[in-house]
Design a protein around this motif. Sequence first.
Motif, PDB file in Angstrom:
ATOM      1  N   CYS A  15      16.760   3.090   2.501  1.00 58.14           N
ATOM      2  CA  CYS A  15      15.898   3.050   3.743  1.00 58.14           C
ATOM      3  C   CYS A  15      16.129   1.527   4.500  1.00 58.14           C
ATOM      4  N   THR A  16      17.373   0.823   4.074  1.00 61.28           N
ATOM      5  CA  THR A  16      17.499  -0.491   4.577  1.00 61.28           C
ATOM      6  C   THR A  16      18.426  -0.159   5.967  1.00 61.28           C
ATOM      7  N   THR A  17      17.745  -0.966   7.153  1.00 57.40           N
ATOM      8  CA  THR A  17      18.399  -0.830   8.247  1.00 57.40           C
ATOM      9  C   THR A  17      18.746  -2.165   8.819  1.00 57.40           C
ATOM     10  N   SER A  18      19.286  -2.508   9.841  1.00 56.16           N
ATOM     11  CA  SER A  18      19.442  -3.885  10.289  1.00 56.16           C
ATOM     12  C   SER A  18      18.028  -4.559  10.643  1.00 56.16           C
ATOM     13  N   TYR A  19      16.987  -3.700  10.547  1.00 54.53           N
ATOM     14  CA  TYR A  19      15.649  -4.421  10.955  1.00 54.53           C
ATOM     15  C   TYR A  19      14.620  -4.349  10.053  1.00 54.53           C
ATOM     16  N   PHE A  20      15.009  -3.344   9.008  1.00 51.96           N
ATOM     17  CA  PHE A  20      14.140  -2.985   7.698  1.00 51.96           C
ATOM     18  C   PHE A  20      14.752  -3.443   6.636  1.00 51.96           C
ATOM     19  N   LYS A  21      14.140  -4.391   5.740  1.00 53.48           N
ATOM     20  CA  LYS A  21      14.668  -4.839   4.370  1.00 53.48           C
ATOM     21  C   LYS A  21      13.731  -4.320   3.410  1.00 53.48           C
ATOM     22  N   ALA A  22      14.429  -3.869   2.214  1.00 56.50           N
ATOM     23  CA  ALA A  22      13.434  -3.548   1.007  1.00 56.50           C
ATOM     24  C   ALA A  22      13.889  -4.394  -0.054  1.00 56.50           C
ATOM     25  N   PHE A  23      12.769  -4.925  -0.746  1.00 57.53           N
ATOM     26  CA  PHE A  23      13.353  -5.338  -2.241  1.00 57.53           C
ATOM     27  C   PHE A  23      12.819  -4.548  -3.249  1.00 57.53           C
ATOM     28  N   VAL A  24      13.003  -4.935  -4.368  1.00 58.13           N
ATOM     29  CA  VAL A  24      13.010  -3.735  -5.459  1.00 58.13           C
ATOM     30  C   VAL A  24      11.987  -4.489  -6.496  1.00 58.13           C
ATOM     31  N   THR A  25      11.406  -3.829  -7.276  1.00 60.37           N
ATOM     32  CA  THR A  25      10.533  -4.238  -8.570  1.00 60.37           C
ATOM     33  C   THR A  25      10.479  -3.188  -9.304  1.00 60.37           C
ATOM     34  N   THR A  26      10.158  -3.509 -10.699  1.00 65.49           N
ATOM     35  CA  THR A  26       9.614  -2.340 -11.720  1.00 65.49           C
ATOM     36  C   THR A  26       8.097  -2.427 -11.673  1.00 65.49           C
ATOM     37  N   ASP A  27       7.209  -3.040 -11.031  1.00 67.12           N
ATOM     38  CA  ASP A  27       5.768  -3.276 -11.322  1.00 67.12           C
ATOM     39  C   ASP A  27       4.925  -2.162 -10.448  1.00 67.12           C
ATOM     40  N   VAL A  28       5.258  -1.080 -10.694  1.00 60.82           N
ATOM     41  CA  VAL A  28       4.427   0.172 -10.035  1.00 60.82           C
ATOM     42  C   VAL A  28       2.993  -0.034  -9.610  1.00 60.82           C
ATOM     43  N   ILE A  29       2.475  -0.148 -10.854  1.00 58.45           N
ATOM     44  CA  ILE A  29       1.106  -0.508 -10.780  1.00 58.45           C
ATOM     45  C   ILE A  29       0.582  -1.744  -9.880  1.00 58.45           C
ATOM     46  N   GLY A  30       1.359  -2.704  -9.953  1.00 61.18           N
ATOM     47  CA  GLY A  30       1.099  -3.867  -9.108  1.00 61.18           C
ATOM     48  C   GLY A  30       1.089  -3.344  -7.552  1.00 61.18           C
ATOM     49  N   LEU A  31       2.358  -2.770  -7.306  1.00 58.91           N
ATOM     50  CA  LEU A  31       2.547  -2.305  -5.936  1.00 58.91           C
ATOM     51  C   LEU A  31       1.388  -1.332  -5.535  1.00 58.91           C
ATOM     52  N   GLU A  32       0.917  -0.462  -6.091  1.00 64.60           N
ATOM     53  CA  GLU A  32      -0.151   0.520  -5.843  1.00 64.60           C
ATOM     54  C   GLU A  32      -1.352  -0.140  -5.710  1.00 64.60           C
ATOM     55  N   MET A  33      -1.640  -1.074  -6.493  1.00 64.75           N
ATOM     56  CA  MET A  33      -2.967  -1.768  -6.470  1.00 64.75           C
ATOM     57  C   MET A  33      -3.189  -2.670  -5.273  1.00 64.75           C
ATOM     58  N   CYS A  34      -1.823  -3.446  -4.934  1.00 60.34           N
ATOM     59  CA  CYS A  34      -1.800  -4.303  -3.761  1.00 60.34           C
ATOM     60  C   CYS A  34      -2.323  -3.511  -2.435  1.00 60.34           C
ATOM     61  N   GLY A  35      -1.492  -2.438  -2.365  1.00 61.93           N
ATOM     62  CA  GLY A  35      -1.469  -1.552  -1.102  1.00 61.93           C
ATOM     63  C   GLY A  35      -2.873  -0.952  -0.990  1.00 61.93           C
ATOM     64  N   SER A  36      -3.367  -0.372  -2.122  1.00 63.34           N
ATOM     65  CA  SER A  36      -4.863   0.372  -1.793  1.00 63.34           C
ATOM     66  C   SER A  36      -5.868  -0.701  -1.753  1.00 63.34           C
ATOM     67  N   LEU A  37      -5.952  -1.793  -2.460  1.00 61.09           N
ATOM     68  CA  LEU A  37      -7.022  -2.738  -2.473  1.00 61.09           C
ATOM     69  C   LEU A  37      -7.222  -3.543  -1.159  1.00 61.09           C
ATOM     70  N   LYS A  38      -5.980  -4.023  -0.624  1.00 62.16           N
ATOM     71  CA  LYS A  38      -5.809  -4.688   0.424  1.00 62.16           C
ATOM     72  C   LYS A  38      -6.688  -4.091   1.743  1.00 62.16           C
ATOM     73  N   ASN A  39      -6.867  -2.805   1.636  1.00 61.57           N
ATOM     74  CA  ASN A  39      -7.269  -1.934   2.566  1.00 61.57           C
ATOM     75  C   ASN A  39      -8.775  -2.350   2.742  1.00 61.57           C
TER      76      ASN A  39
END
Length: 333
Positions: free
Chosen positions: A170-194
């Motif tokens: 999913c990397t393009t000239s305008y979209f940059k993706a970083f990686v992590t193994t912290d699936v729980i952290g990512l899920e909690m960030c995305g849902s709770l910030k709402n």
Amino acid sequence: MGRKVTVLGAGAWGTAFGQVLADAGNTVTMWAMEPEIVEGIRDHHHNGVRLPSVEKLPDAMTATGDRAEAVKDAEIVVVAIAAQFARVALTEFKGLIPENAIVVSLMKGIERKTNKRMDEVVRETLDLPADRFAAISGPNLSKEIADRHPAATVVACEDIENAKKVAETCTTSYFKAFVTTDVIGLEMCGSLKNVTALAVGMARGAGYGENTAAMIETRGLAELTALGAAAGADPKTFAGLAGVGDLIATCGSPLSRNYTFGSNLGKGMSVEEATKVSNGVAEGVPTTDAVVALGDQLGVPTPLAYQMSRVLNEGISCSEMLSGLFGREVTAE
Ligand SMILES: NC(=O)C1=CN([C@@H]2O[C@H](COP(=O)(O)OP(=O)(O)OC[C@H]3O[C@@H](n4cnc5c(N)ncnc54)[C@H](OP(=O)(O)O)[C@@H]3O)[C@@H](O)[C@H]2O)C=CC1
Ligand SMILES: O=C(CO)COP(=O)(O)O
């Protein structure tokens, strides 16, 4: 070389992300329930229902309403369905998704009846091993990305090689993706910030300014970090793009459905009225009660989610919500 990628759900973000994938050189098949959306994307390269701002989607994007055809030979299957409907929608795909495909969730919500994160819902429903599940989350307001404004995101997978594979896809000239193994952290960030975005929107709608917004954002971040850490997340994730980054984008933009929903409540609309005028799913609404329940389960206080649940269930006002946020006793920050 591009990959064959399928996106389940042609909502605003599913469609914008499909465009990112096509721009990155992949062949993209969108699956949607509504025949009007399928026809629009397949025959006219346009999603007039969910992403009308994009006049012409890339040629490498097509669509189908047929589940088996949609996922046939897919190397990566992206799920972008409203979180509360993920389980019911994905059940129909069980047994159809190719055995080695990586399944990627774009969803930002907690399932209301079970209090489960989307990684849990997707893996359970599809009987998927951890190394074949990835989540993507970050400051990614769909309209800006559809307009190809520079942005970044984070891909999480327990198998870092698979996280890199998804990021590369999913990397393009305008979209940059970083990686992590912290699936729980990512899920909690995305849902709770709402939930925080609902509260900030409400304060803005009620006419309050920067101090109030900063207070809610900062306390919201502390709350989601504490809850995430108790659930097993790496606290560092909350300081990154998926945490602070997404909080800044979502709490600061009327393009966010959660912010707008909150703002409409702050202006005096009822939950029903705000739902009626919402331009897409505001995941924070069903997620709020799930956050309170998760907090109870994990022994973590969730004052902001609790006050927002009173707003949503009892109709308390913005000033009541804010004054209920802190007790009168003096505490350390
Ligand atoms: N929009 C954004 O900026 C971002 C959104 N997200 C997250 O991505 C997810 C999807 O958001 P978005 O695309 O914007 O939402 P939309 O409201 O635009 O679309 C919701 C999607 O869910 C689908 N859906 C709803 N119910 C069902 C069902 N029973 N079966 C199958 N599909 C169903 C809809 O299908 P249909 O159209 O056919 O009804 C539609 O594709 C959410 O969790 C959101 O938090 C994450 C980052 C950015
Ligand atoms: O998650 C988002 C931006 O990163 C989109 O927010 P909304 O779902 O509130 O529109």
